[in-house]
Design an enzyme around this catalytic site. Structure first.
Site, PDB file in Angstrom:
ATOM      1  N   ASP A  72     -21.646-119.630 -39.301  1.00  0.00           N
ATOM      2  CA  ASP A  72     -22.825-120.469 -39.185  1.00  0.00           C
ATOM      3  C   ASP A  72     -23.340-120.274 -37.754  1.00  0.00           C
ATOM      4  O   ASP A  72     -22.615-119.737 -36.902  1.00  0.00           O
ATOM      5  CB  ASP A  72     -22.436-121.927 -39.424  1.00  0.00           C
ATOM      6  CG  ASP A  72     -23.580-122.878 -39.150  1.00  0.00           C
ATOM      7  OD1 ASP A  72     -24.675-122.677 -39.694  1.00  0.00           O
ATOM      8  OD2 ASP A  72     -23.366-123.832 -38.369  1.00  0.00           O
ATOM      9  N   ASP A  75     -26.190-122.616 -35.664  1.00  0.00           N
ATOM     10  CA  ASP A  75     -26.417-123.844 -34.901  1.00  0.00           C
ATOM     11  C   ASP A  75     -25.233-124.791 -35.049  1.00  0.00           C
ATOM     12  O   ASP A  75     -24.833-125.142 -36.165  1.00  0.00           O
ATOM     13  CB  ASP A  75     -27.691-124.548 -35.383  1.00  0.00           C
ATOM     14  CG  ASP A  75     -28.941-123.744 -35.073  1.00  0.00           C
ATOM     15  OD1 ASP A  75     -28.880-122.891 -34.172  1.00  0.00           O
ATOM     16  OD2 ASP A  75     -29.980-123.969 -35.726  1.00  0.00           O
ATOM     17  N   THR A  88     -27.152-118.706 -42.022  1.00  0.00           N
ATOM     18  CA  THR A  88     -27.839-119.821 -41.395  1.00  0.00           C
ATOM     19  C   THR A  88     -28.894-120.431 -42.298  1.00  0.00           C
ATOM     20  O   THR A  88     -29.487-119.752 -43.140  1.00  0.00           O
ATOM     21  CB  THR A  88     -28.502-119.351 -40.081  1.00  0.00           C
ATOM     22  OG1 THR A  88     -29.264-120.422 -39.515  1.00  0.00           O
ATOM     23  CG2 THR A  88     -29.422-118.163 -40.332  1.00  0.00           C
ATOM     24  N   SER A  89     -29.128-121.715 -42.113  1.00  0.00           N
ATOM     25  CA  SER A  89     -30.203-122.403 -42.820  1.00  0.00           C
ATOM     26  C   SER A  89     -31.516-122.274 -42.056  1.00  0.00           C
ATOM     27  O   SER A  89     -32.544-122.783 -42.500  1.00  0.00           O
ATOM     28  CB  SER A  89     -29.841-123.888 -43.002  1.00  0.00           C
ATOM     29  OG  SER A  89     -28.667-124.025 -43.778  1.00  0.00           O
ATOM     30  N   LYS A 101     -27.037-123.850 -48.408  1.00  0.00           N
ATOM     31  CA  LYS A 101     -25.799-124.613 -48.333  1.00  0.00           C
ATOM     32  C   LYS A 101     -26.069-126.038 -48.828  1.00  0.00           C
ATOM     33  O   LYS A 101     -27.133-126.577 -48.542  1.00  0.00           O
ATOM     34  CB  LYS A 101     -25.279-124.652 -46.892  1.00  0.00           C
ATOM     35  CG  LYS A 101     -25.065-123.270 -46.272  1.00  0.00           C
ATOM     36  CD  LYS A 101     -24.749-123.400 -44.781  1.00  0.00           C
ATOM     37  CE  LYS A 101     -24.691-122.062 -44.090  1.00  0.00           C
ATOM     38  NZ  LYS A 101     -24.439-122.170 -42.643  1.00  0.00           N
ATOM     39  N   ASP A 125     -19.327-125.781 -38.688  1.00  0.00           N
ATOM     40  CA  ASP A 125     -19.163-127.072 -38.021  1.00  0.00           C
ATOM     41  C   ASP A 125     -19.614-128.232 -38.905  1.00  0.00           C
ATOM     42  O   ASP A 125     -19.322-129.379 -38.593  1.00  0.00           O
ATOM     43  CB  ASP A 125     -19.981-127.104 -36.720  1.00  0.00           C
ATOM     44  CG  ASP A 125     -21.482-127.207 -36.990  1.00  0.00           C
ATOM     45  OD1 ASP A 125     -22.102-128.185 -36.547  1.00  0.00           O
ATOM     46  OD2 ASP A 125     -22.030-126.303 -37.653  1.00  0.00           O
TER      47      ASP A 125
END
Length: 222
Positions: free
Chosen positions: A17, A19, A111-112, A143, A168
Site C-alpha cells: 500500500d 499512503d 493504491t486507492s 479495497k 496499514d
C-alpha cells in the site's frame, strides 16, 4: 501464532500500500480536505472525520448532499493534483532502504489513489517507483475487494501464495487476506485484525520484509 500461506523455495513478491504505509500523507490529506470544505462552506474537521472512514463519493453524499457529486470530485482531484505539485511529503523511515533493497520486478504498489499522483509523490520523496502500480483506475472493485492485490500479483507473474502484502489500514488488510496472501501490518500502535505479523513502524519491519523477499523467512508469524 498464525500460520502464513507463503511457500518456501519459490520466488517471493512484496505488494505495498502507499499512503500510510510507505509515505506519510496524513497532513496532506487533511490540508486538501480542509481547502475542499472551505470551498463548500463546510466545517473542515467534520468533513475530514467523515473522509477518513469513507470513499470520496460517499463523503460527498454525507457532508454535501445538495451538491453535484461529480463537481465535488472534480474539485477534490484538482486540489490533490496541486498538493502533489506543491505539498511537502515525507517517506516513512526505512522506506528508501527497503525499496532499494528489493530485487527489481519483485514488488509492486497497490493504491486507492491514482498512478500519476503516486509517481509524483515518489519523485518528491526520492523513492524508486516500480514497474507495476495498480491504482484506482485499474480496477472496478477497490479495497477491501481482493481484486487490486490479485491484479498486482498477475501483472508480476506471481502466485498469491508467494506474495506478502504490507498494509496499514483495515480495508487493505482484508483485501490482501481475501486474495490469499500473507499480510503484515505496519505503522499502527495496535495490530489490525487478521494480520499475520504486526510492526509498530515500517522501520521495524524492514529486515523482516527483506528476509521474506529473499525466501529466508519462517512460516510462523509472531
Amino acid at each position: 501464532m498464525t500460520t502464513e500461506p507463503g511457500r518456501p523455495g519459490r520466488t517471493k513478491y512484496v505488494l505495498f500500500d502507499v499512503d500510510g504505509t510507505l509515505i506519510d500523507a496524513v497532513s496532506n490529506q487533511r490540508r486538501v480536505w480542509g481547502i475542499w470544505a472551505e470551498r463548500y462552506g463546510l466545517d473542515a474537521d467534520e468533513v475530514y472525520q467523515v473522509a477518513l472512514r469513507t470513499r470520496p463519493m460517499e463523503t460527498f453524499a454525507q457532508v454535501a448532499s445538495g451538491q453535484d457529486p461529480r463537481e465535488c470530485l472534480t474539485t477534490l482531484h484538482e486540489l490533490e493534483d496541486e498538493d502533489v505539485r506543491s505539498g511537502v511529503y515525507a517517506a516513512f523511515d526505512g522506506a528508501s532502504e527497503l525499496l532499494h533493497g528489493l530485487p527489481p520486478g519483485s514488488w509492486a504498489l497497490v493504491t486507492s489513489n491514482y498512478e500519476h499522483r503516486v509517481r509524483g509523490r515518489f519523485l518528491r520523496t526520492g523513492l524508486p517507483a516500480p514497474g507495476v502500480i495498480v491504482d484506482a483506475a485499474a480496477v472496478e472493485e477497490g479495497k477491501p475487494s481482493p481484486v487490486p492485490y490479485l491484479q498486482a500479483a498477475a501483472r508480476l507473474g506471481a502466485e498469491p501464495g508467494d506474495c506478502l502484502v504490507v498494509e496499514d489500514a483495515p480495508s487493505g488488510v482484508r483485501s490482501g487476506l481475501r486474495a490469499g496472501m500473507t499480510v503484515w501490518g505496519v505503522n499502527a500502535a495496535i495490530a489490525v485484525e487478521g494480520v499475520h505479523r504486526h510492526f509498530v513502524s515500517l522501520r521495524e519491519a524492514v529486515p523482516h520484509i527483506l528476509a521474506f523477499a529473499s525466501g529466508s523467512h519462517g512460516n510462523a508469524a509472531a
